[in-house]
Design an enzyme around this catalytic site. Structure first.
Site, PDB file in Angstrom:
ATOM      1  N   PHE A 247       0.822  -1.200   0.000  1.00  0.00           N
ATOM      2  CA  PHE A 247       0.000   0.000   0.000  1.00  0.00           C
ATOM      3  C   PHE A 247       0.858   1.253   0.000  1.00  0.00           C
ATOM      4  O   PHE A 247       1.727   1.419   0.871  1.00  0.00           O
ATOM      5  CB  PHE A 247      -0.879   0.056   1.256  1.00  0.00           C
ATOM      6  CG  PHE A 247      -2.144  -0.738   1.201  1.00  0.00           C
ATOM      7  CD1 PHE A 247      -3.307  -0.193   0.683  1.00  0.00           C
ATOM      8  CD2 PHE A 247      -2.182  -2.025   1.718  1.00  0.00           C
ATOM      9  CE1 PHE A 247      -4.488  -0.916   0.662  1.00  0.00           C
ATOM     10  CE2 PHE A 247      -3.362  -2.760   1.709  1.00  0.00           C
ATOM     11  CZ  PHE A 247      -4.520  -2.208   1.174  1.00  0.00           C
ATOM     12  N   ASP A 248       0.614   2.147  -0.927  1.00  0.00           N
ATOM     13  CA  ASP A 248       1.131   3.510  -0.814  1.00  0.00           C
ATOM     14  C   ASP A 248       0.537   4.145   0.436  1.00  0.00           C
ATOM     15  O   ASP A 248      -0.550   3.750   0.891  1.00  0.00           O
ATOM     16  CB  ASP A 248       0.743   4.305  -2.065  1.00  0.00           C
ATOM     17  CG  ASP A 248       1.056   5.785  -1.940  1.00  0.00           C
ATOM     18  OD1 ASP A 248       2.209   6.126  -1.643  1.00  0.00           O
ATOM     19  OD2 ASP A 248       0.123   6.592  -2.113  1.00  0.00           O
ATOM     20  N   ALA A 249       1.232   5.129   0.987  1.00  0.00           N
ATOM     21  CA  ALA A 249       0.744   5.772   2.211  1.00  0.00           C
ATOM     22  C   ALA A 249      -0.164   6.964   1.913  1.00  0.00           C
ATOM     23  O   ALA A 249      -1.363   6.945   2.216  1.00  0.00           O
ATOM     24  CB  ALA A 249       1.919   6.208   3.088  1.00  0.00           C
TER      25      ALA A 249
END
Length: 230
Positions: free
Chosen positions: A9-11
């Site tokens: 997951f990207d933040a």
């Protein structure tokens, strides 16, 4: 049948609401500098900042230089006389205190975690990301956060994703999904690494024809059947 056992997951603007965090942090920063902020100033800073991060992705500027360059450009735009290093440091501190979640992401992650391994992939500043993510209820659900400063490369470079793969035990490319909001950072990086990708696109922007994204979702809960296979 479980389709992916590892989700990267990207933040920012995927798990965490960076738009809101940035908005509140720049208001605090301008007031700290003795400037009464306006929404137009916030929008101008945000546009400058976004351009700087795109330059970082292209390797045109270092992260160290970026921290101050965005405020130097902002000050020049308005003709403000600012102590740029001091303002840049204050902004970093204010931003690190803003930890807001994207609506629905916590529930999705809690549903996924019994079935697959969750990791964070981010180009954000190390001190900021560690504090923001660490303060969120998501932190206990994730096995690790791969911050580009520690990796030694930025998304979307292949080197970044190769190092992430090296650090994940029993990494399987065909069982890994990249989820993120950025076409240039997350989607292109994942594709370059030979991974399936899911574009988190809550605004319903048109999908580009020149990027072969595996999936597009507008709501966090739409991720569940893609990952869990049901």
């Amino acid at each position: 049948m479980l389709r992916y056992d590892t989700v990267l997951f990207d933040a920012d603007n995927t798990l965490l609401d960076f738009t809101r965090s940035e908005h509140d942090a720049i208001l605090d920063t301008l007031r700290f500098a003795g400037i009464e902020p306006s929404e137009e100033m916030v929008a101008t800073y945000s546009a400058i900042n976004d351009c700087m991060w795109k330059r970082l992705e292209r390797g045109e500027i270092s992260k160290t230089a970026l921290r101050e360059a965005r405020f130097a450009e902002f000050a020049a735009h308005y003709g403000f006389s600012l102590n740029v290093p001091r303002i840049a440091l204050a902004y970093t501190e204010f931003l690190s205190q803003k930890s807001y979640l994207i609506d629905g992401m916590e529930a999705v992650c809690r549903t996924l975690v019994p079935h697959c391994r969750l990791y964070v992939i981010t180009n954000g500043l190390k001190t900021v990301q560690e504090r923001r993510f660490g303060a969120s209820p998501l932190a206990p659900l994730f096995l690790d956060a791969f911050i580009s400063e520690e990796i030694g490369a930025e998304k979307p470079s292949l080197r970044y994703f190769e190092e992430v793969a090296r650090r994940i035990p029993d990494f399987s490319p065909i069982r890994t999904l990249v989820v993120g909001d950025s076409l240039t950072s997350d989607m292109q990086g994942g594709i370059r690494a030979g991974l399936d990708t899911c574009w988190f696109n809550p605004g319903g922007k048109p999908a580009p024809s020149d990027i072969e994204i595996t999936y597009t979702v507008r709501k966090p809960e739409e991720l569940l059947p893609l990952v869990l296979g049901r």
